[in-house]
Design an enzyme around this catalytic site. Structure first.
Site, PDB file in Angstrom:
ATOM      1  N   GLU A   1      -8.993  -0.914  13.073  1.00 28.39           N
ATOM      2  CA  GLU A   1      -9.932  -1.817  12.305  1.00 28.39           C
ATOM      3  C   GLU A   1      -9.601  -3.539  12.450  1.00 28.39           C
ATOM      4  OE1 GLU A   1      -8.532  -1.410   8.177  1.00 28.39           O
ATOM      5  OE2 GLU A   1      -6.439  -1.992   8.861  1.00 28.39           O
TER       6      GLU A   1
ATOM      7  N   ASP B   1       4.086  -1.213  11.854  1.00 27.74           N
ATOM      8  CA  ASP B   1       4.025  -2.670  12.276  1.00 27.74           C
ATOM      9  C   ASP B   1       5.410  -3.461  11.870  1.00 27.74           C
ATOM     10  OD1 ASP B   1       3.332  -2.914   9.907  1.00 27.74           O
ATOM     11  OD2 ASP B   1       1.745  -4.305  10.175  1.00 27.74           O
TER      12      ASP B   1
ATOM     13  N   THR C   1       5.332   2.043   6.065  1.00 32.70           N
ATOM     14  CA  THR C   1       3.816   1.628   6.277  1.00 32.70           C
ATOM     15  C   THR C   1       3.336   2.749   7.227  1.00 32.70           C
ATOM     16  OG1 THR C   1       2.289   0.296   7.331  1.00 32.70           O
ATOM     17  CG2 THR C   1       4.565  -0.257   7.851  1.00 32.70           C
ATOM     18  N   ILE C   2       1.959   3.003   7.063  1.00 34.42           N
ATOM     19  CA  ILE C   2       1.362   3.942   7.966  1.00 34.42           C
ATOM     20  C   ILE C   2       1.079   3.017   9.164  1.00 34.42           C
ATOM     21  CG2 ILE C   2       0.230   5.294   6.263  1.00 34.42           C
ATOM     22  CD1 ILE C   2      -2.631   3.909   7.008  1.00 34.42           C
ATOM     23  N   ASP C   3       1.187   1.662   9.011  1.00 31.65           N
ATOM     24  CA  ASP C   3       0.627   0.818  10.261  1.00 31.65           C
ATOM     25  C   ASP C   3       1.859   0.977  11.406  1.00 31.65           C
ATOM     26  OD1 ASP C   3      -1.532   0.350   8.457  1.00 31.65           O
ATOM     27  OD2 ASP C   3      -0.338  -1.542   7.986  1.00 31.65           O
TER      28      ASP C   3
ATOM     29  N   ARG D   1     -23.566  13.218  21.446  1.00 33.86           N
ATOM     30  CA  ARG D   1     -23.677  12.052  20.789  1.00 33.86           C
ATOM     31  C   ARG D   1     -22.574  11.178  20.954  1.00 33.86           C
ATOM     32  NH1 ARG D   1     -25.410  14.046  14.903  1.00 33.86           N
ATOM     33  NH2 ARG D   1     -27.478  13.684  15.087  1.00 33.86           N
TER      34      ARG D   1
ATOM     35  N   GLY E   1       6.392  -2.529   3.203  1.00 33.62           N
ATOM     36  CA  GLY E   1       6.172  -2.941   4.376  1.00 33.62           C
ATOM     37  C   GLY E   1       6.537  -4.384   4.634  1.00 33.62           C
ATOM     38  N   ASP E   2       6.021  -5.267   5.735  1.00 35.13           N
ATOM     39  CA  ASP E   2       6.483  -6.614   5.829  1.00 35.13           C
ATOM     40  C   ASP E   2       6.201  -7.573   4.560  1.00 35.13           C
ATOM     41  OD1 ASP E   2       3.597  -6.440   6.340  1.00 35.13           O
ATOM     42  OD2 ASP E   2       3.862  -8.312   7.453  1.00 35.13           O
TER      43      ASP E   2
ATOM     44  N   ARG F   1      -3.773   7.480   4.177  1.00 36.83           N
ATOM     45  CA  ARG F   1      -2.552   7.049   3.528  1.00 36.83           C
ATOM     46  C   ARG F   1      -2.305   8.398   2.565  1.00 36.83           C
ATOM     47  NH1 ARG F   1      -3.307   1.260   1.772  1.00 36.83           N
ATOM     48  NH2 ARG F   1      -3.449   1.998   0.055  1.00 36.83           N
TER      49      ARG F   1
ATOM     50  N   MET G   1      -7.354   2.598  10.412  1.00 33.11           N
ATOM     51  CA  MET G   1      -6.517   1.587   9.792  1.00 33.11           C
ATOM     52  C   MET G   1      -5.429   1.256  10.723  1.00 33.11           C
ATOM     53  SD  MET G   1      -5.822   2.565   5.986  1.00 33.11           S
ATOM     54  CE  MET G   1      -7.192   2.199   4.576  1.00 33.11           C
ATOM     55  N   GLY G   2      -4.693   0.170  10.352  1.00 29.89           N
ATOM     56  CA  GLY G   2      -3.713  -0.421  11.089  1.00 29.89           C
ATOM     57  C   GLY G   2      -3.300  -1.845  11.019  1.00 29.89           C
ATOM     58  N   ARG G   3      -4.196  -2.333  10.325  1.00 32.41           N
ATOM     59  CA  ARG G   3      -4.160  -3.916  10.074  1.00 32.41           C
ATOM     60  C   ARG G   3      -4.237  -4.505  11.613  1.00 32.41           C
ATOM     61  NH1 ARG G   3       0.204  -6.453   6.340  1.00 32.41           N
ATOM     62  NH2 ARG G   3       1.484  -5.548   7.893  1.00 32.41           N
TER      63      ARG G   3
ATOM     64  N   GLY H   1       0.773  -1.165   0.107  1.00 31.07           N
ATOM     65  CA  GLY H   1       0.001   0.141   0.065  1.00 31.07           C
ATOM     66  C   GLY H   1       0.968   1.221   0.055  1.00 31.07           C
TER      67      GLY H   1
ATOM     68  N   ARG I   1      -0.861  -6.644  -3.975  1.00 37.82           N
ATOM     69  CA  ARG I   1      -1.282  -8.042  -4.523  1.00 37.82           C
ATOM     70  C   ARG I   1      -0.457  -8.676  -5.512  1.00 37.82           C
ATOM     71  NH1 ARG I   1      -3.824  -7.121  -0.315  1.00 37.82           N
ATOM     72  NH2 ARG I   1      -5.916  -6.270  -0.378  1.00 37.82           N
TER      73      ARG I   1
HETATM   74  O1  F6P Z   1      -1.159  -1.574   5.241  1.00 37.06           O
HETATM   75  C1  F6P Z   1      -1.621  -0.267   5.242  1.00 37.06           C
HETATM   76  C2  F6P Z   1      -3.068  -0.346   5.107  1.00 37.06           C
HETATM   77  O2  F6P Z   1      -3.575   0.847   4.681  1.00 37.06           O
HETATM   78  C3  F6P Z   1      -3.662  -0.928   6.149  1.00 37.06           C
HETATM   79  O3  F6P Z   1      -3.789  -0.123   7.303  1.00 37.06           O
HETATM   80  C4  F6P Z   1      -5.183  -1.254   5.556  1.00 37.06           C
HETATM   81  O4  F6P Z   1      -5.755  -2.382   6.418  1.00 37.06           O
HETATM   82  C5  F6P Z   1      -4.797  -1.776   4.298  1.00 37.06           C
HETATM   83  O5  F6P Z   1      -3.434  -1.238   3.987  1.00 37.06           O
HETATM   84  C6  F6P Z   1      -5.708  -1.579   3.086  1.00 37.06           C
HETATM   85  O6  F6P Z   1      -5.448  -1.848   1.827  1.00 37.06           O
HETATM   86  P1  F6P Z   1      -6.293  -1.651   0.746  1.00 37.06           P
HETATM   87  O7  F6P Z   1      -5.471  -0.320   0.178  1.00 37.06           O
HETATM   88  O8  F6P Z   1      -5.750  -2.765  -0.183  1.00 37.06           O
HETATM   89  O9  F6P Z   1      -7.551  -1.440   0.953  1.00 37.06           O
END
Ligand code: F6P
Length: 373
Positions: free
Chosen positions: A247, A152, A148-150, A185, A125-126, A298, A192-194, A21, A83
């Site tokens: 998430e 991780d 990676t934004i995550d 409310r 990323g990983d 992102r 995000m963050g996997r 990503g 992918r």
């Molecule tokens: O790893 C970066 C990330 O933005 C995750 O935080 C998120 O789960 C995933 O990629 C989303 O992937 P996509 O862009 O395929 O929807």
């Protein structure tokens, strides 16, 4: 070819690739690596769309003009893909037959050599770095750059892209506060963050959230509702709360929430925010709204921190290539940029998680923020 050789017939050829990503700061790394390499007298090539470009032999030579004016831009000028894994590509069968997995890594190595590249800087990323590690074992001289934004990835105190994502999320939480308060409310924001809770934790604390739910601390919905009721009671009436949910968070004994798989059948995290909002409304009777911040995290220009870190990583990766130090990842070990064996950083599917005893979590608890546990 020896990167230090100066009188050879052709110049050293460095290839750059961005995989996985996208995240803010990729262009800062590309610019920095390319300019450092130009300074060494090398030729620089950008492989297009991550490993897909190595499978289809798509790369273009980068000149100084190509990396001018990109430091502050999000995305990646090289394109990316999250992918394509050369060790497991999809081979479509006849019409109705399901696609078969095929290992095309040998082709990638042959293409890399046929394209005349001497070394690869893989920025990812990983997933991307794990592939890079396996390709290194097959003879491609690789240096990795963690993105990676995550946040991780192990062995680096932080990855670039994370700071920008946290700033975007904090900004969103800031903007949700007044509207939540005006209506009394509950607003639930899914980030995000996997499978790591760093974005939710840091932005939740920086944005003054009341509840933060992260994958590393499974939560109990009843505890979450208790917190919201307690705030209401303390303020003597209809009162607002902000709930930040990663998430990948899940309730105790529960499972992670998944959206419909993408077009290749890969599962995607998401949906927990809506579920939490519905449970809060049921449990407390309070009007509750939810939103998914999604890919906004992102996008946008990288923060100063991410530009600087990306620039430092890019230059340090080229220095590693120059030194012939391959199968390593550059990493931040403040205040230094260091080199870590790729296998140590990303081998065996290793990833980094929030430590529930970390000072950020302890501080948040001290401030009265609930983790729902
Ligand atoms: O790893 C970066 C990330 O933005 C995750 O935080 C998120 O789960 C995933 O990629 C989303 O992937 P996509 O862009 O395929 O929807």
């Amino acid at each position: 070819m020896n990167p230090k050789a100066s009188s050879t017939a052709r110049r050293f050829r460095l290839a750059l690739l961005t995989g996985g990503g996208d995240c803010p700061g990729l262009n800062a790394v590309i610019r920095s690596a390319a300019r450092t390499a130009f300074g060494l007298g090398w030729e620089v090539f950008g492989i297009e769309d991550g490993f897909e470009g190595l499978l289809t032999k798509r790369a273009r030579q980068l000149h100084p003009r190509d990396v001018r004016g990109i430091l502050h831009l999000g995305g990646t000028i090289l394109g990316t893909s999250n992918r394509v894994n050369p060790f497991q590509t999809e081979r479509r069968g006849a019409d109705s037959a399901p696609p078969r997995a095929e290992d095309r890594s040998g082709e990638v190595v042959r293409n890399f050599k046929a394209m005349g590249f001497d070394a690869l800087v893989a920025i990812g990323g990983d997933g991307t770095l794990g592939i890079a590690l396996r390709l290194a074992k097959m003879g491609i001289p690789v240096v990795g750059v963690p993105k990676t934004i995550d946040n991780d990835i192990e062995c680096t105190s932080v990855t670039f892209g994370f700071d920008t994502a946290v700033s975007t999320a904090t900004d969103a939480i800031d903007k949700l506060h007044p509207t939540a308060e005006a209506h009394g409310r509950v607003i639930v924001v899914e980030l995000m963050g996997r499978n790591a809770g760093f974005i939710a934790l840091n932005s939740g604390v920086a944005g003054g959230a009341d509840v933060i739910l992260i994958p590393e601390i499974p939560f109990d919905m009843e505890r979450v509702c208790d917190k919201i009721r307690a705030r209401e009671k303390r303020h003597g009436g209809n009162y607002f709360s902000i709930v930040v949910v990663a998430e990948g968070a899940r309730s105790k004994g529960g499972v992670v929430h998944l959206r419909a798989a993408d077009r290749r059948g890969a599962p995607r995290l998401g949906g927990i925010g809506q579920w939490v909002a519905e449970e809060i409304e049921k449990g407390t009777g309070k009007e509750t709204r939810s939103l998914v911040l999604g890919h906004l995290q992102r996008g946008g220009p990288p923060t100063t921190f991410d530009r600087l870190l990306g620039t430092r990583f890019g230059a340090a990766a080229v220095r590693a290539v120059r030194d012939g130090d391959f199968e390593v990842m550059v990493a931040l070990n403040p205040p230094q940029i260091v080199r870590i064996p790729l296998g140590t950083a990303v081998g065996a599917g290793r990833t980094k998680k929030v430590t529930p005893e970390s000072d950020v979590v302890l501080s948040a608890r001290g401030l009265g923020i609930s983790f729902g546990d």
